[in-house]
Design a protein around this motif. Sequence first.
Motif, PDB file in Angstrom:
ATOM      1  N   ILE A   6       0.852  -1.179   0.000  1.00  0.00           N
ATOM      2  CA  ILE A   6       0.000   0.000   0.000  1.00  0.00           C
ATOM      3  C   ILE A   6       0.891   1.232   0.000  1.00  0.00           C
ATOM      4  CG2 ILE A   6      -1.773   1.256   1.287  1.00  0.00           C
ATOM      5  CD1 ILE A   6      -2.508  -1.438   2.573  1.00  0.00           C
ATOM      6  N   PRO A   7       0.711   2.169  -0.910  1.00  0.00           N
ATOM      7  CA  PRO A   7       1.548   3.362  -0.894  1.00  0.00           C
ATOM      8  C   PRO A   7       1.337   4.168   0.376  1.00  0.00           C
ATOM      9  CG  PRO A   7      -0.263   3.613  -2.451  1.00  0.00           C
ATOM     10  CD  PRO A   7      -0.290   2.197  -1.984  1.00  0.00           C
ATOM     11  N   ALA A   8       2.380   4.864   0.807  1.00  0.00           N
ATOM     12  CA  ALA A   8       2.289   5.654   2.022  1.00  0.00           C
ATOM     13  C   ALA A   8       1.194   6.701   1.897  1.00  0.00           C
ATOM     14  CB  ALA A   8       3.634   6.316   2.303  1.00  0.00           C
ATOM     15  N   THR A   9       0.401   6.869   2.932  1.00  0.00           N
ATOM     16  CA  THR A   9      -0.672   7.845   2.969  1.00  0.00           C
ATOM     17  C   THR A   9      -0.488   8.717   4.198  1.00  0.00           C
ATOM     18  OG1 THR A   9      -2.081   6.298   4.195  1.00  0.00           O
ATOM     19  CG2 THR A   9      -2.269   6.281   1.803  1.00  0.00           C
ATOM     20  N   VAL A  10      -1.309   9.752   4.287  1.00  0.00           N
ATOM     21  CA  VAL A  10      -1.270  10.610   5.459  1.00  0.00           C
ATOM     22  C   VAL A  10      -1.787   9.814   6.650  1.00  0.00           C
ATOM     23  CG1 VAL A  10      -2.182  12.698   6.510  1.00  0.00           C
ATOM     24  CG2 VAL A  10      -1.571  12.677   4.082  1.00  0.00           C
ATOM     25  N   SER A  11      -1.054   9.845   7.753  1.00  0.00           N
ATOM     26  CA  SER A  11      -1.452   9.102   8.945  1.00  0.00           C
ATOM     27  C   SER A  11      -2.800   9.585   9.449  1.00  0.00           C
ATOM     28  CB  SER A  11      -0.395   9.286  10.042  1.00  0.00           C
ATOM     29  OG  SER A  11      -0.899   8.850  11.297  1.00  0.00           O
ATOM     30  N   PRO A  12      -3.669   8.674   9.884  1.00  0.00           N
ATOM     31  CA  PRO A  12      -4.939   9.096  10.482  1.00  0.00           C
ATOM     32  C   PRO A  12      -4.741   9.869  11.779  1.00  0.00           C
ATOM     33  CG  PRO A  12      -4.590   6.735  10.782  1.00  0.00           C
ATOM     34  CD  PRO A  12      -3.536   7.211   9.843  1.00  0.00           C
ATOM     35  N   LEU A  13      -3.505   9.856  12.305  1.00  0.00           N
ATOM     36  CA  LEU A  13      -3.216  10.598  13.534  1.00  0.00           C
ATOM     37  C   LEU A  13      -2.591  11.965  13.263  1.00  0.00           C
ATOM     38  CD1 LEU A  13      -1.785   7.734  15.785  1.00  0.00           C
ATOM     39  CD2 LEU A  13      -4.121   8.585  15.629  1.00  0.00           C
ATOM     40  N   ARG A  14      -2.457  12.336  11.996  1.00  0.00           N
ATOM     41  CA  ARG A  14      -1.776  13.592  11.683  1.00  0.00           C
ATOM     42  C   ARG A  14      -2.436  14.787  12.377  1.00  0.00           C
ATOM     43  NH1 ARG A  14       3.026  15.223   8.782  1.00  0.00           N
ATOM     44  NH2 ARG A  14       2.921  17.483   8.941  1.00  0.00           N
ATOM     45  N   ALA A  15      -3.743  14.900  12.287  1.00  0.00           N
ATOM     46  CA  ALA A  15      -4.440  16.056  12.873  1.00  0.00           C
ATOM     47  C   ALA A  15      -4.297  16.118  14.393  1.00  0.00           C
ATOM     48  CB  ALA A  15      -5.908  16.059  12.453  1.00  0.00           C
ATOM     49  N   PRO A  16      -4.555  15.022  15.136  1.00  0.00           N
ATOM     50  CA  PRO A  16      -4.376  15.117  16.594  1.00  0.00           C
ATOM     51  C   PRO A  16      -2.923  15.318  17.008  1.00  0.00           C
ATOM     52  CG  PRO A  16      -4.986  12.870  15.955  1.00  0.00           C
ATOM     53  CD  PRO A  16      -5.203  13.748  14.759  1.00  0.00           C
ATOM     54  N   ALA A  19      -2.323  18.970  16.589  1.00  0.00           N
ATOM     55  CA  ALA A  19      -3.030  19.702  17.633  1.00  0.00           C
ATOM     56  C   ALA A  19      -2.303  19.630  18.971  1.00  0.00           C
ATOM     57  CB  ALA A  19      -4.451  19.162  17.778  1.00  0.00           C
ATOM     58  N   ALA A  20      -1.569  18.537  19.185  1.00  0.00           N
ATOM     59  CA  ALA A  20      -0.823  18.365  20.437  1.00  0.00           C
ATOM     60  C   ALA A  20       0.531  19.081  20.413  1.00  0.00           C
ATOM     61  CB  ALA A  20      -0.627  16.878  20.723  1.00  0.00           C
ATOM     62  N   GLY A  21       0.864  19.723  19.300  1.00  0.00           N
ATOM     63  CA  GLY A  21       2.111  20.488  19.231  1.00  0.00           C
ATOM     64  C   GLY A  21       3.282  19.738  18.649  1.00  0.00           C
ATOM     65  N   ALA A  22       3.030  18.786  17.768  1.00  0.00           N
ATOM     66  CA  ALA A  22       4.106  17.956  17.210  1.00  0.00           C
ATOM     67  C   ALA A  22       5.144  18.778  16.474  1.00  0.00           C
ATOM     68  CB  ALA A  22       3.518  16.909  16.264  1.00  0.00           C
ATOM     69  N   ARG A  23       6.419  18.450  16.723  1.00  0.00           N
ATOM     70  CA  ARG A  23       7.541  18.948  15.936  1.00  0.00           C
ATOM     71  C   ARG A  23       8.092  17.750  15.172  1.00  0.00           C
ATOM     72  NH1 ARG A  23       5.574  22.331  19.341  1.00  0.00           N
ATOM     73  NH2 ARG A  23       6.791  24.117  20.109  1.00  0.00           N
ATOM     74  N   TRP A  24       8.285  17.894  13.869  1.00  0.00           N
ATOM     75  CA  TRP A  24       8.485  16.739  13.012  1.00  0.00           C
ATOM     76  C   TRP A  24       9.949  16.490  12.672  1.00  0.00           C
ATOM     77  CZ3 TRP A  24       4.309  13.739  12.328  1.00  0.00           C
ATOM     78  CH2 TRP A  24       3.059  14.314  12.598  1.00  0.00           C
ATOM     79  N   ALA A  25      10.247  15.222  12.450  1.00  0.00           N
ATOM     80  CA  ALA A  25      11.548  14.778  11.957  1.00  0.00           C
ATOM     81  C   ALA A  25      11.266  13.673  10.932  1.00  0.00           C
ATOM     82  CB  ALA A  25      12.425  14.277  13.092  1.00  0.00           C
ATOM     83  N   GLU A  26      12.310  12.978  10.492  1.00  0.00           N
ATOM     84  CA  GLU A  26      12.133  11.930   9.494  1.00  0.00           C
ATOM     85  C   GLU A  26      12.945  10.705   9.884  1.00  0.00           C
ATOM     86  OE1 GLU A  26      13.721  11.440   5.091  1.00  0.00           O
ATOM     87  OE2 GLU A  26      12.126  12.943   5.168  1.00  0.00           O
ATOM     88  N   VAL A  27      12.352   9.536   9.726  1.00  0.00           N
ATOM     89  CA  VAL A  27      13.040   8.265   9.926  1.00  0.00           C
ATOM     90  C   VAL A  27      12.787   7.410   8.690  1.00  0.00           C
ATOM     91  CG1 VAL A  27      13.142   6.119  11.253  1.00  0.00           C
ATOM     92  CG2 VAL A  27      12.908   8.313  12.447  1.00  0.00           C
ATOM     93  N   ALA A  28      13.846   7.084   7.976  1.00  0.00           N
ATOM     94  CA  ALA A  28      13.759   6.206   6.801  1.00  0.00           C
ATOM     95  C   ALA A  28      12.668   6.646   5.836  1.00  0.00           C
ATOM     96  CB  ALA A  28      13.537   4.752   7.246  1.00  0.00           C
ATOM     97  N   ARG A  30      10.034   8.509   6.389  1.00  0.00           N
ATOM     98  CA  ARG A  30       8.692   8.688   6.962  1.00  0.00           C
ATOM     99  C   ARG A  30       8.735   9.773   8.030  1.00  0.00           C
ATOM    100  NH1 ARG A  30       3.961   5.385   5.709  1.00  0.00           N
ATOM    101  NH2 ARG A  30       2.486   5.580   7.424  1.00  0.00           N
ATOM    102  N   GLU A  31       7.758  10.670   8.017  1.00  0.00           N
ATOM    103  CA  GLU A  31       7.696  11.686   9.055  1.00  0.00           C
ATOM    104  C   GLU A  31       7.337  11.056  10.398  1.00  0.00           C
ATOM    105  OE1 GLU A  31       6.765  16.155   7.872  1.00  0.00           O
ATOM    106  OE2 GLU A  31       5.041  14.828   7.570  1.00  0.00           O
ATOM    107  N   VAL A  32       8.068  11.444  11.431  1.00  0.00           N
ATOM    108  CA  VAL A  32       7.770  11.021  12.795  1.00  0.00           C
ATOM    109  C   VAL A  32       7.776  12.266  13.668  1.00  0.00           C
ATOM    110  CG1 VAL A  32       8.881   8.772  12.452  1.00  0.00           C
ATOM    111  CG2 VAL A  32      10.185  10.653  13.464  1.00  0.00           C
TER     112      VAL A  32
END
Length: 378
Positions: A6-16, A19-28, A30-32
């Motif tokens: 399945i091709p990578a899609t936007v995580s269903p948890l992206r919005a929450p 909202a919780a103040g996520a600061r993003w990085a990348e692992v292999a 993929r955004e984490v």
Amino acid sequence: MTDTTIPATVSPLRAPLEAAGARWAEVAGREVVRHFGDAAAEYQAVRQTAGFAERADRARFRLWGKDPARMLHGLITNDLLKAPAGQGVYAAMLTPKGRTLADLRAFRRDVDGAAELIVDIAREALEGTRDHLKKFVPPMFAKWAEATDSLIEIGVYGPRSAELLAAVLGTEIPADLAEDAFVEPEFAGARLLVAATREAGLEAGFDVFVPAEQAAALWAALAEHGTAIGARPVGFGTLETLRIEAGRPRYGIDITEETIPTEAYQEAGLMERAISFTKGCYTGQEVIIRIAHRGHVNRHLRGLLLADSAAPSPRTPLFNPENGRESGWVTSAAFSPRMGQTIAMGYARRELEPGATVRLGAADGPEARVVALPFGRE
């Protein structure tokens, strides 16, 4: 065709997460979530109450068909076929030359009377695992598909993690569940897989595998019930610090295709969990058995205490101060709140036993002390 990736899609948890103040990085690729604005508070939550995290640094496969367990059993170092019901298996997947393609957890479950496997790996091992399954799993006996986007992994870690999950799921989750053992409660009409882990600082913890359709609702419930006990969302940076404190190697940094699994597992206390010396043949077994009969490997994964030195980069060389020779390298490193100093894991020649000293980066570089894993065991 077996591979229905399945091709990578936007995580269903992206919005929450946002909202919780996520600061993003990348692992292999993929955004984490790196952190949520207060890494120190995230660390304390896991140590004192509970923290919960989307494990976007992980990837998953699903295997099904005539005999998926037997097909995977022949590709991994542990005995999947003898695992009792409700007990997952941690193992390595090897090349024919005994090099490590992945470390994984495999969970056998029954779905409407048919056997199914959920296989959990580091994202860094995704491509190698996919290629290995294509090559060695005959469609007549098992089919497989990547399930990373259809089955979301949420970790819940800390001394009150079982309590938090029980409140959310409405059923008891045994706090003393053995590592890799699992239960399958329901949530919002979906069947979950809740697997015990000790990777987060050796604290009690669970990885919850939830269908993507229910992932946002589960996250919201964890956030709502977690407020009462001081639980909070945690990012990958905090999880890495806890993992290193626990002395647990991660594929892609502490374990790579250069690694023979006994080098990583023997001194980290993971041999019994990861390798069966009594099961039948598997890919790469000859190398593992030969090393077992020889009695040693030339290097081991060790802990390093670095005092107030900055965390070294991966592959920073280690030098033996007695002869000035390069004798290993650093893999993972972080500042440890529990140890009150910078700590690292790395490979060192076997003569550099706990208590020895090494130099970082050069023969006259900063000093580090070699210690046993996990940290604090001495």
